[in-house]
Design a protein around this motif. Structure first.
Motif, mmCIF file in Angstrom:
data_model
loop_
_atom_site.group_PDB
_atom_site.id
_atom_site.type_symbol
_atom_site.label_atom_id
_atom_site.label_comp_id
_atom_site.label_asym_id
_atom_site.label_seq_id
_atom_site.Cartn_x
_atom_site.Cartn_y
_atom_site.Cartn_z
ATOM 1 N N GLN A 1 26.384 -1.963 21.308
ATOM 2 C CA GLN A 1 26.022 -2.095 19.906
ATOM 3 C C GLN A 1 24.912 -1.123 19.539
ATOM 4 O OE1 GLN A 1 24.838 -6.129 19.421
ATOM 5 N NE2 GLN A 1 26.885 -6.978 19.644
ATOM 6 N N GLU A 2 25.035 -0.564 18.348
ATOM 7 C CA GLU A 2 23.958 0.257 17.801
ATOM 8 C C GLU A 2 22.984 -0.646 17.069
ATOM 9 O OE1 GLU A 2 23.205 3.733 14.448
ATOM 10 O OE2 GLU A 2 25.218 3.426 15.269
ATOM 11 N N LYS A 3 21.718 -0.551 17.412
ATOM 12 C CA LYS A 3 20.714 -1.405 16.785
ATOM 13 C C LYS A 3 20.306 -0.820 15.442
ATOM 14 C CE LYS A 3 18.786 -3.338 21.039
ATOM 15 N NZ LYS A 3 17.557 -3.549 21.857
ATOM 16 N N ARG A 4 20.323 -1.665 14.415
ATOM 17 C CA ARG A 4 19.892 -1.266 13.078
ATOM 18 C C ARG A 4 18.904 -2.296 12.556
ATOM 19 N NH1 ARG A 4 23.234 2.066 10.171
ATOM 20 N NH2 ARG A 4 21.464 2.102 8.730
ATOM 21 N N TYR A 5 17.969 -1.817 11.730
ATOM 22 C CA TYR A 5 16.946 -2.693 11.164
ATOM 23 C C TYR A 5 16.921 -2.503 9.650
ATOM 24 C CZ TYR A 5 15.419 -3.055 15.996
ATOM 25 O OH TYR A 5 15.373 -3.278 17.358
ATOM 26 N N GLY A 6 16.867 -3.618 8.932
ATOM 27 C CA GLY A 6 16.840 -3.563 7.479
ATOM 28 C C GLY A 6 15.682 -4.361 6.915
ATOM 29 N N LEU A 7 15.196 -3.931 5.745
ATOM 30 C CA LEU A 7 14.093 -4.615 5.073
ATOM 31 C C LEU A 7 14.625 -5.737 4.201
ATOM 32 C CD1 LEU A 7 11.089 -4.793 4.259
ATOM 33 C CD2 LEU A 7 11.574 -3.091 2.483
ATOM 34 N N SER A 8 14.025 -6.912 4.334
ATOM 35 C CA SER A 8 14.448 -8.060 3.533
ATOM 36 C C SER A 8 14.383 -7.721 2.048
ATOM 37 C CB SER A 8 13.543 -9.257 3.831
ATOM 38 O OG SER A 8 13.906 -10.373 3.051
ATOM 39 N N GLY A 9 15.491 -7.981 1.344
ATOM 40 C CA GLY A 9 15.578 -7.651 -0.074
ATOM 41 C C GLY A 9 16.149 -6.280 -0.345
ATOM 42 N N GLY A 10 16.265 -5.448 0.693
ATOM 43 C CA GLY A 10 16.804 -4.107 0.526
ATOM 44 C C GLY A 10 18.292 -4.043 0.838
ATOM 45 N N SER A 11 18.761 -2.834 1.111
ATOM 46 C CA SER A 11 20.183 -2.611 1.416
ATOM 47 C C SER A 11 20.314 -1.786 2.682
ATOM 48 C CB SER A 11 20.883 -1.887 0.259
ATOM 49 O OG SER A 11 20.811 -2.638 -0.933
ATOM 50 N N ILE A 12 21.471 -1.903 3.318
ATOM 51 C CA ILE A 12 21.757 -1.104 4.505
ATOM 52 C C ILE A 12 23.255 -0.836 4.570
ATOM 53 C CG2 ILE A 12 22.104 -3.055 6.077
ATOM 54 C CD1 ILE A 12 20.577 -1.392 8.195
ATOM 55 N N THR A 13 23.621 0.342 5.057
ATOM 56 C CA THR A 13 25.031 0.717 5.181
ATOM 57 C C THR A 13 25.387 0.885 6.653
ATOM 58 O OG1 THR A 13 25.073 1.824 3.024
ATOM 59 C CG2 THR A 13 26.773 2.452 4.616
ATOM 60 N N LEU A 14 26.442 0.207 7.057
ATOM 61 C CA LEU A 14 26.963 0.324 8.416
ATOM 62 C C LEU A 14 28.143 1.294 8.367
ATOM 63 C CD1 LEU A 14 26.879 -3.467 9.398
ATOM 64 C CD2 LEU A 14 25.079 -1.735 9.658
ATOM 65 N N ASN A 15 27.940 2.456 8.960
ATOM 66 C CA ASN A 15 28.943 3.522 8.865
ATOM 67 C C ASN A 15 30.014 3.375 9.938
ATOM 68 O OD1 ASN A 15 27.725 5.087 6.675
ATOM 69 N ND2 ASN A 15 26.080 5.494 8.142
ATOM 70 N N LEU A 16 31.126 4.006 9.678
ATOM 71 C CA LEU A 16 32.260 3.985 10.603
ATOM 72 C C LEU A 16 32.745 5.411 10.789
ATOM 73 C CD1 LEU A 16 34.387 2.504 12.263
ATOM 74 C CD2 LEU A 16 35.694 2.168 10.164
ATOM 75 N N ASP A 17 32.668 5.911 12.020
ATOM 76 C CA ASP A 17 33.133 7.256 12.327
ATOM 77 C C ASP A 17 34.608 7.170 12.686
ATOM 78 O OD1 ASP A 17 33.463 9.875 12.970
ATOM 79 O OD2 ASP A 17 32.275 9.808 14.836
ATOM 80 N N LEU A 18 35.445 7.496 11.723
ATOM 81 C CA LEU A 18 36.884 7.368 11.940
ATOM 82 C C LEU A 18 37.411 8.424 12.901
ATOM 83 C CD1 LEU A 18 38.073 6.569 8.299
ATOM 84 C CD2 LEU A 18 37.887 5.000 10.238
#
Length: 245
Positions: free
Chosen positions: A20-37
């Motif tokens: 798994q790739e670790k990602r961190y997001g700020l509460s109340g913000g947004s985050i995009t999980l990308n997909l390398d096709l």
């Protein structure tokens, strides 16, 4: 190529969590999980699931109605965006092929709050050999660290750190830095015994207008005043002496 082989090895053995790739997001913000096709652009559908594939989030038909307000799927690159992040959004996210046989991407998401302003406590002052030392406690959001500091260096003595990293630096003041993966706050305070040493040094300095020269001036004034009173007393004795009467 090395990354591709690593993914093939992990998924072939079923060790998804290790890849798994670790990602961190700020509460109340947004985050995009990308997909390398890559060469998978021919895929007719991609399914996003989370929490060990227990919950279906989205596919090319759309986003699940229960979470449509907070999640969106890009139909071109199949990336998943999560809006208004909450702490309970933390967990494992996976992109799967339409038959859910192949894992195309895997993320471990952690949602964190802004770090609170750190609190600083300075005590145990000890000034010797021209060096000021003090014990500094810095804390934020239930995390704390204790440092032994002088005017130029702080060394960690003890700490309890779970979600926030705390460091302390010293120059003319003590600076406390509290940070997590998405935010950072700072606070500072002075080392009192260092200030006292500076004041004492200024007192010993021979610069004009310093406390040392002020004391010298005061003593000179006292001497002049004493001489004046002595002359007045002698003059009065002379005026009232029997020889003049």
């Amino acid at each position: 190529m090395k990354l591709i082989l690593q993914w093939i090895f992990c998924f072939s053995l079923g060790f998804v969590t290790e890849c798994q790739e670790k990602r961190y997001g700020l509460s109340g913000g947004s985050i995009t999980l990308n997909l390398d096709l890559g060469n998978r652009s021919h895929l007719q559908d991609v399914m996003w699931r989370r929490f060990n594939r227990q919950e279906l989030l989205a596919n090319l038909k759309g986003v699940h109605p229960d979470i449509k307000r907070r999640m969106s799927l890009n139909v071109l690159d199949r990336s998943l965006t999560i809006h208004d992040l909450q702490e309970n959004d933390s967990g494992m996210y996976e992109a799967l092929d339409s038959w859910e046989k192949e894992s195309l991407a895997s993320y471990s998401l952690t949602v964190e709050n802004n770090v609170s302003e750190p609190a600083i406590e300075v005590h145990g002052y000890n000034s010797s050999a021209g060096v000021c030392r003090a014990t500094v406690n810095c804390s934020a959001d239930g995390n704390w660290a204790q440092f032994d500091c002088d005017q130029h260096l702080c060394l960690e003595k003890d700490a309890f750190l779970t979600s926030v990293n705390i460091t302390v630096t010293a120059s003319d003041s003590v600076h406390c830095h509290a940070r997590n993966h998405v935010s950072e706050r700072r606070a500072q305070t002075s080392i009192m015994c260092h200030e006292k040493q500076q004041s004492f040094s200024r007192f010993l300095s021979p610069s004009f207008g310093s406390p040392r020269w002020s004391a010298v001036g005061f003593c000179w004034f006292c001497w002049v005043w004493e001489q004046y009173l002595s002359r007045e007393e002698n003059l009065q004795k002379f005026i009232h002496s029997p020889a003049l009467l």
